[in-house]
Design a protein around this motif. Sequence first.
Motif, PDB file in Angstrom:
ATOM      1  N   UNK A   1      42.908  33.327  36.694  1.00 38.78           N
ATOM      2  CA  UNK A   1      43.309  33.135  35.300  1.00 38.78           C
ATOM      3  C   UNK A   1      44.547  33.901  34.892  1.00 38.78           C
ATOM      4  N   UNK A   2      45.379  34.287  35.860  1.00 37.46           N
ATOM      5  CA  UNK A   2      46.652  34.930  35.504  1.00 37.46           C
ATOM      6  C   UNK A   2      47.641  33.892  35.002  1.00 37.46           C
TER       7      UNK A   2
ATOM      8  N   UNK B   1      40.757  30.884  32.191  1.00 33.57           N
ATOM      9  CA  UNK B   1      41.754  31.531  31.319  1.00 33.57           C
ATOM     10  C   UNK B   1      41.108  32.259  30.136  1.00 33.57           C
ATOM     11  N   UNK B   2      41.356  33.563  30.030  1.00 36.80           N
ATOM     12  CA  UNK B   2      40.923  34.387  28.898  1.00 36.80           C
ATOM     13  C   UNK B   2      39.435  34.183  28.585  1.00 36.80           C
TER      14      UNK B   2
ATOM     15  N   UNK C   1      35.925  35.919  28.987  1.00 36.00           N
ATOM     16  CA  UNK C   1      35.180  37.134  29.367  1.00 36.00           C
ATOM     17  C   UNK C   1      33.933  36.849  30.196  1.00 36.00           C
TER      18      UNK C   1
ATOM     19  N   UNK D   1      35.263  36.592  33.661  1.00 36.23           N
ATOM     20  CA  UNK D   1      35.870  37.844  34.126  1.00 36.23           C
ATOM     21  C   UNK D   1      34.826  38.926  34.418  1.00 36.23           C
ATOM     22  N   UNK D   2      33.701  38.856  33.724  1.00 42.22           N
ATOM     23  CA  UNK D   2      32.626  39.831  33.949  1.00 42.22           C
ATOM     24  C   UNK D   2      32.140  39.779  35.393  1.00 42.22           C
TER      25      UNK D   2
ATOM     26  N   UNK E   1      34.027  38.632  37.990  1.00 49.28           N
ATOM     27  CA  UNK E   1      35.175  38.506  38.882  1.00 49.28           C
ATOM     28  C   UNK E   1      35.773  39.877  39.232  1.00 49.28           C
TER      29      UNK E   1
ATOM     30  N   UNK F   1      39.294  41.383  41.250  1.00 48.26           N
ATOM     31  CA  UNK F   1      40.569  40.915  41.794  1.00 48.26           C
ATOM     32  C   UNK F   1      41.399  42.090  42.287  1.00 48.26           C
TER      33      UNK F   1
ATOM     34  N   UNK G   1      45.040  42.539  43.358  1.00 49.50           N
ATOM     35  CA  UNK G   1      46.308  41.813  43.420  1.00 49.50           C
ATOM     36  C   UNK G   1      47.196  42.278  44.562  1.00 49.50           C
TER      37      UNK G   1
ATOM     38  N   UNK H   1      39.335  51.400  34.275  1.00 48.46           N
ATOM     39  CA  UNK H   1      39.182  49.945  34.374  1.00 48.46           C
ATOM     40  C   UNK H   1      37.711  49.541  34.363  1.00 48.46           C
TER      41      UNK H   1
ATOM     42  N   UNK I   1      36.365  48.987  30.987  1.00 50.93           N
ATOM     43  CA  UNK I   1      36.686  47.689  30.393  1.00 50.93           C
ATOM     44  C   UNK I   1      35.639  46.642  30.756  1.00 50.93           C
ATOM     45  N   UNK I   2      34.840  46.936  31.770  1.00 46.96           N
ATOM     46  CA  UNK I   2      33.755  46.026  32.125  1.00 46.96           C
ATOM     47  C   UNK I   2      32.486  46.322  31.332  1.00 46.96           C
TER      48      UNK I   2
ATOM     49  N   UNK J   1      39.043  49.374  42.547  1.00 47.04           N
ATOM     50  CA  UNK J   1      38.936  48.875  41.173  1.00 47.04           C
ATOM     51  C   UNK J   1      38.398  47.438  41.134  1.00 47.04           C
ATOM     52  N   UNK J   2      38.574  46.718  42.234  1.00 45.49           N
ATOM     53  CA  UNK J   2      38.112  45.327  42.238  1.00 45.49           C
ATOM     54  C   UNK J   2      36.615  45.207  42.520  1.00 45.49           C
TER      55      UNK J   2
ATOM     56  N   UNK K   1      37.517  51.114  24.798  1.00 45.34           N
ATOM     57  CA  UNK K   1      37.813  51.326  26.225  1.00 45.34           C
ATOM     58  C   UNK K   1      39.297  51.103  26.501  1.00 45.34           C
TER      59      UNK K   1
ATOM     60  N   UNK L   1      41.987  54.060  27.688  1.00 46.06           N
ATOM     61  CA  UNK L   1      42.813  53.920  28.890  1.00 46.06           C
ATOM     62  C   UNK L   1      44.298  53.993  28.522  1.00 46.06           C
TER      63      UNK L   1
ATOM     64  N   UNK M   1      42.030  40.712  34.102  1.00 45.68           N
ATOM     65  CA  UNK M   1      40.871  40.239  34.872  1.00 45.68           C
ATOM     66  C   UNK M   1      39.604  41.011  34.484  1.00 45.68           C
ATOM     67  N   UNK M   2      39.626  41.603  33.301  1.00 50.23           N
ATOM     68  CA  UNK M   2      38.431  42.297  32.789  1.00 50.23           C
ATOM     69  C   UNK M   2      37.811  41.433  31.691  1.00 50.23           C
ATOM     70  N   UNK M   3      36.514  41.618  31.447  1.00 51.65           N
ATOM     71  CA  UNK M   3      35.846  40.772  30.445  1.00 51.65           C
ATOM     72  C   UNK M   3      36.168  41.188  29.014  1.00 51.65           C
ATOM     73  N   UNK M   4      37.427  41.254  28.726  1.00 48.54           N
ATOM     74  CA  UNK M   4      37.895  41.633  27.393  1.00 48.54           C
ATOM     75  C   UNK M   4      38.912  40.580  26.962  1.00 48.54           C
TER      76      UNK M   4
ATOM     77  N   UNK N   1      42.104  38.769  25.630  1.00 52.13           N
ATOM     78  CA  UNK N   1      43.477  39.288  25.681  1.00 52.13           C
ATOM     79  C   UNK N   1      43.904  39.864  24.335  1.00 52.13           C
TER      80      UNK N   1
END
Lengths: 325, 260
Positions: free
Chosen positions: A71-72, A88-89, A91, A94-95, A97, A99, A101, A119, A122-123, A166-167, B6, B10, B96-99, B101
């Motif tokens: 989804x980049x 794409x965008x 959550x 992404x929860x 996933x 990655x 890079x 990071x 953020x999860x 981190x992935x 969060x 960061x 790529x985080x569940x947040x 954009x």
Amino acid sequence: MSTVQPHGDGNGSGAGFTHLPGAVLACRGMSRWYGQVIGINDVNLDLGPGVTGLLGPNGAGKSTLMKLITGQIRPSRGTVTLFGETVWDNPNVMRRLGFCPEQDSFYEGLSGIEFVTGLARLNGLSRAEAKARAEKALERVDLLAAAGRKIGGYSKGMRQRVKMAQSIVHDPQILILDEPLSGMDPIARRASIRLIREMGAAGATVIVSSHILHEIEGMTRSILLVHNGRIVAEGDVHEIRDLIDEHPHRIFMETGDARKLAEALVRWKDVQGVRVDEGGVLVETIRPDAFYSRIPSLVLEQGIAVESMTSADDNLQAVFDYLVG
Amino acid sequence: MDPIKAVFALAMRVQLRTKRTLVLSLVSALPIAGTLLFVAASRLKLGEGAQTVIGAAGDVMTFFYLSFLLLAITLFYATAIVGDEIEEKTITYLFVRPVPRSTIFLGKFLAALALSSAMILTSASISFSVLLSADSPAEAASHVWIFIQDLAILALGTVAYSALFGFIGARFKRALLIGLAFALTWETAVTYLPGYLSHLTVMHYLQSLLPHPSGQRGVLEFFQAPTSAPAAVLTLAAITGGFVALACYTVSRKEYVLDA
């Protein structure tokens, strides 16, 4: 019977990976252009749990495919879904996933533990849980001892490992790794291959890109061959290996003790040529798998510090030329 | 954990370790040095029609803070909200985080705002304290309220400019250059043009709120009629809300293609 099957029929009916009942990843007629340049062209793909290698020369479209899957970027045409949802965008996707890079980019002022913990938070993890998970992830990539050091001071191999940490910090169900072994030293490379295999065996869907067959071969037998933005074949890695072994494999080994390393390598029967270059040794071998497997022992027994190993993809290019006619 | 917290945590951790923060901290000390010189010069001229403390405060506020530090600090921090992530190719780790954009932008925006506010308001508080120290005790007490209002104006300006420059950073590639050109031409020059054009600048509404007594606002009052305080505050709030919304929308929709 050949297990390498052509893939480019455009309708998703290729053998092995398409229309899997438990498909996690599904691409349908997916194309992506950058202006006039085609990045990925009409990809149809279904992938389920296990490790899949994405093999292709530099510029083949592997990274574009990975950016689409994570989804980049968005497809110019067609769709890509993970767990049945658009990426794409999202959550929800992404929860699940993870990655890693390709780019060697970090928050250089942070330490390894701060980077991974930050990071992980953020999860949705609490501070304490994120820190505990980060320590576990760094331990899995054998970087816990250096976790308190700034990433800006890490070697290339350590940077690759913290990127991998981190992935995996949130135990993702699908893990996308873009050239994860690039620049790693032999021991870290072996440990990372083992980690990827473990993730696949534990039920995660793991997609690993590389332009080096040997790397992929150590992780999985299932491969997708990407060339000029298309998936040209899919199947068993050993079939491809046989083709590749007909072409010499060149490896550049970065070391501060090039002469000693060259002296050791030149005695090996499968080594066809050794050249001392600036900063290391360029080796040509016809048996890359055997060659790679002996490197950790060489490093440990003779005390030669090999900083990194990189492989040119000219032999792979030759195989692709053969495959695509 | 709240995702915005969060992201904020960061972003703060990252920004506090950057050279930008070090340099801008030093830059934010410049107005303090200027104020000290100002006070010293005023003292030398005492008895010769020297400027009063409150008059000096008006000039310090207008030229050192509104026209310089406010624009400089918000420009560098807010354009970096997205710009740094693109330039350093780190935005992938966040996306790529569940947040969502937009939440990532908001968390980073709040971090930029916190750092900008801390620098600008700390610097201004010290400068105003220097000015008050040059005042007689009786007058100093009566000037404190004016300085509090000045700080509130700077806070409003920090929010509004951060939103504006944050949007520029999210939307354009060379955001710092575009923002710099915007700050030097539109916000600085147009503000001083006679007529209604100045109402299209953020600076106009900030200057309209200045509490310094009439006759103490330097050249400004010759060129423009201020907007009423309630209208100015509402306009600044609308500018902030509008640009934050635009930035969130942009970040949610825009593809940030990173070179390999």
